[in-house]
Design an enzyme around this catalytic site. Structure first.
Site, PDB file in Angstrom:
ATOM      1  N   TYR A 143       3.067  -2.784   3.708  1.00 23.28           N
ATOM      2  CA  TYR A 143       2.349  -2.629   2.430  1.00 23.28           C
ATOM      3  C   TYR A 143       1.054  -1.879   2.722  1.00 23.28           C
ATOM      4  CZ  TYR A 143      -0.193  -3.965  -1.854  1.00 23.28           C
ATOM      5  OH  TYR A 143      -0.903  -3.947  -3.027  1.00 23.28           O
ATOM      6  N   ASP A 238      -2.454   2.089   9.579  1.00 21.21           N
ATOM      7  CA  ASP A 238      -3.062   1.305   8.492  1.00 21.21           C
ATOM      8  C   ASP A 238      -3.602   0.022   9.126  1.00 21.21           C
ATOM      9  OD1 ASP A 238      -1.905  -0.194   5.346  1.00 21.21           O
ATOM     10  OD2 ASP A 238      -3.731  -0.431   6.541  1.00 21.21           O
ATOM     11  N   LYS A 266     -10.639  -5.164   4.029  1.00 23.47           N
ATOM     12  CA  LYS A 266     -10.772  -6.577   4.389  1.00 23.47           C
ATOM     13  C   LYS A 266     -12.006  -6.885   5.231  1.00 23.47           C
ATOM     14  CE  LYS A 266      -5.779  -7.066   3.879  1.00 23.47           C
ATOM     15  NZ  LYS A 266      -5.622  -7.947   2.721  1.00 23.47           N
TER      16      LYS A 266
HETATM   17  P1  KE4 Z   1      -6.382  -3.667  -0.938  1.00 21.85           P
HETATM   18  O1  KE4 Z   1      -6.270  -2.504  -1.851  1.00 21.85           O
HETATM   19  O2  KE4 Z   1      -5.684  -4.910  -1.474  1.00 21.85           O
HETATM   20  O3  KE4 Z   1      -7.834  -3.926  -0.496  1.00 21.85           O
HETATM   21  O4  KE4 Z   1      -5.649  -3.286   0.453  1.00 21.85           O
HETATM   22  C1  KE4 Z   1      -4.297  -2.896   0.408  1.00 21.85           C
HETATM   23  C2  KE4 Z   1      -3.672  -3.127   1.764  1.00 21.85           C
HETATM   24  C3  KE4 Z   1      -3.467  -2.031   2.591  1.00 21.85           C
HETATM   25  N1  KE4 Z   1      -2.925  -2.177   3.821  1.00 21.85           N
HETATM   26  C4  KE4 Z   1      -2.583  -3.405   4.286  1.00 21.85           C
HETATM   27  C5  KE4 Z   1      -2.002  -3.513   5.666  1.00 21.85           C
HETATM   28  C6  KE4 Z   1      -2.782  -4.559   3.487  1.00 21.85           C
HETATM   29  O5  KE4 Z   1      -2.424  -5.777   3.969  1.00 21.85           O
HETATM   30  C7  KE4 Z   1      -3.336  -4.421   2.206  1.00 21.85           C
HETATM   31  C8  KE4 Z   1      -3.552  -5.608   1.292  1.00 21.85           C
HETATM   32  N2  KE4 Z   1      -3.017  -6.852   1.752  1.00 21.85           N
HETATM   33  C9  KE4 Z   1      -2.659  -7.799   0.711  1.00 21.85           C
HETATM   34  C10 KE4 Z   1      -2.152  -9.086   1.375  1.00 21.85           C
HETATM   35  N3  KE4 Z   1      -0.998  -8.873   2.159  1.00 21.85           N
HETATM   36  C11 KE4 Z   1      -3.802  -8.072  -0.201  1.00 21.85           C
HETATM   37  C12 KE4 Z   1      -3.648  -9.290  -1.078  1.00 21.85           C
HETATM   38  C13 KE4 Z   1      -3.388  -8.918  -2.500  1.00 21.85           C
HETATM   39  O6  KE4 Z   1      -2.606  -7.964  -2.754  1.00 21.85           O
HETATM   40  O7  KE4 Z   1      -3.986  -9.596  -3.348  1.00 21.85           O
END
Ligand code: KE4
Length: 427
Positions: A143, A238, A266
């Site tokens: 993701y 990523d 994060k």
């Molecule tokens: P954000 O746009 O949510 O800040 O980051 C996206 C993202 C990008 N790359 C990786 C490897 C990530 O894990 C994420 C976001 N992770 C999720 C949890 N697995 C965020 C939680 C959510 O979607 O509320």
């Protein structure tokens, strides 16, 4: 039980889609009512009904030093009086960029954004602009945020809700996203052979955390690196999850593999909305206003987000023992859970790398999305609720990594293990 959360969830749904501002929070796959949180401190969350939980989400990664980490709180309090945003350059942004460059390998230039999605979306656009090519390769179950190009066989909430194709993502966009199974180097080679000269980037979570925690097999990342070198493809790590968590220099440092571009989120913001992408000058210099690959943001480099992130990163850089502590605590949790499961006859496998860990109710190793999906995830959902009852807040999905903070105590770990043992005994 959880009366106030129940009332708030009902009320929330009248004004917020699904009652939440991010789908994974809705407990939709595990069932039940999401608990609404009142406050948090250290390793603990306190919900609106006054129940205390040991937190293994830590805001999905940022709270690596525990909630309400004093120096970050104070830095924000001191800064906020000077206005919350200028929309003009500040010295603090230079200090943040210089700090990131001092920690992250292969980052000559770095651009701040406001989320991991923005970081990954911008990195892909940059790779396309730099190479003049259109296609990207991503891995099933990874993701990279919710930008259109990534919503093809993605992990995290899409896997949790089994959303295979996302309405609104056009066929044209999806056609430029090629996918392969994580750890399947032959499949990548085949895609590269079929789409010779068309692939701008390969983007990967170097340690995957959005289908549970999944480790790269020996030689997999090295193989991708050499394919990218041979084919002129931009290799994007990523590191939104792994960055500043696995080591000060993230997965690049820990695994000793160089990416061409790296994305962050994060931890980098200490809980404030911050993302970043960076890499070699030869590529980054194509980003506006230097080059023509346009990318922008009203609140990018925002002073409050910057002071929070800077304080967090500075602590991590100046206290390398944090990483030893994180790894030791995660290893001790792993050992305890392993013992509890081994005593039961429930099939399981535990994946761990650094302070990322996940439990899968599977007798087979979990090495990619298919094997994560083949696990008994209905049983995981039962485990989730049993642990919630015991005051242990796990990610509400088998497709998520657990996140450890330094605030976790030996007693917290022991309670987590004991609660697991009780769950298994009651099956
Ligand atoms: P954000 O746009 O949510 O800040 O980051 C996206 C993202 C990008 N790359 C990786 C490897 C990530 O894990 C994420 C976001 N992770 C999720 C949890 N697995 C965020 C939680 C959510 O979607 O509320």
């Amino acid at each position: 039980m959880a009366e106030k959360s129940k009332q708030l969830f009902e009320r929330a749904q009248h004004s917020i889609p699904g009652g939440v501002n991010s789908p994974v929070r809705a407990f939709k796959s595990v069932g039940g009512i999401p608990v609404f949180i009142e406050k948090a401190k250290g390793a603990y969350l306190y919900d609106v009904d006054g129940k205390k939980y040991i937190d293994y989400i830590n805001s999905w990664g940022p709270m690596i030093l525990g909630h309400a980490y004093e120096p970050v709180v104070k830095a924000i309090q001191d800064k906020v009086a000077d206005s919350t945003s200028f929309g003009a350059p500040t010295e603090l942004e230079i200090e943040m960029a210089e700090l990131i460059k001092s920690m992250a390998p292969n980052v000559d230039l770095v651009r701040m954004v406001s989320s991991g999605t923005e970081a990954c979306m911008s990195a892909i656009r940059l790779a396309r602009g730099y190479t003049g090519r259109n296609k990207i390769i991503k891995f099933e179950g990874c993701y990279h945020g919710h930008a259109d190009s990534f919503l093809v066989k993605a992990g995290s909430g899409l896997a949790t809700f089994n959303i295979q194709t996302v309405p609104g993502v056009t066929a044209g966009v999806a056609a430029d996203t090629l996918t392969a199974a994580y750890n399947d180097l032959d499949a990548v080679q085949e895609l590269v052979n079929t789409h010779k000269g068309e692939i701008a980037a390969i983007i990967i979570e170097p340690i995957a955390g959005n289908m549970g925690c999944i480790l790269p097999k020996p030689g997999f990342l090295e193989g991708l690196r050499s394919i990218c070198d041979k084919e002129g493809i931009v290799f994007i790590f990523d590191e939104v999850m792994t960055g500043f968590r696995l080591a000060a220099g993230g997965a690049q440092e820990k695994l000793g593999i160089n990416a061409d571009l790296v994305t962050y989120g994060k931890v980098i913001g200490g809980g404030m909305p911050v993302g970043a992408f960076g890499g070699k000058k030869e590529i980054m210099q194509h980003i506006a206003p230097l080059g023509n690959v346009y990318q922008a943001g009203t609140l990018s480099g925002n002073p409050i987000a910057m002071i929070a992130g800077y304080t967090m990163l500075k602590t991590l850089k100046d206290t390398p023992s944090v990483y030893t502590e994180l790894n030791e605590k995660t290893a001790s949790l792993h050992e305890g859970l392993d013992k509890a499961f081994a005593e039961s006859n429930v099939p399981y496998t535990i994946n761990r790398f650094g302070s990322m860990i996940s439990v899968h109710f599977s007798e087979k190793p979990v090495t990619d999305f298919a094997s994560a999906a083949a696990a008994n995830n209905a049983l995981f959902n039962q485990y989730f609720h049993a642990m919630l009852q015991e005051g242990v807040y796990l990610p509400p999905s088998a497709y998520e990594s657990w996140f450890i903070s330094t605030a976790l105590s030996t007693e917290d770990i022991q309670h987590t293990v004991d609660a697991t043992r009780r769950f298994l005994k009651n099956l």
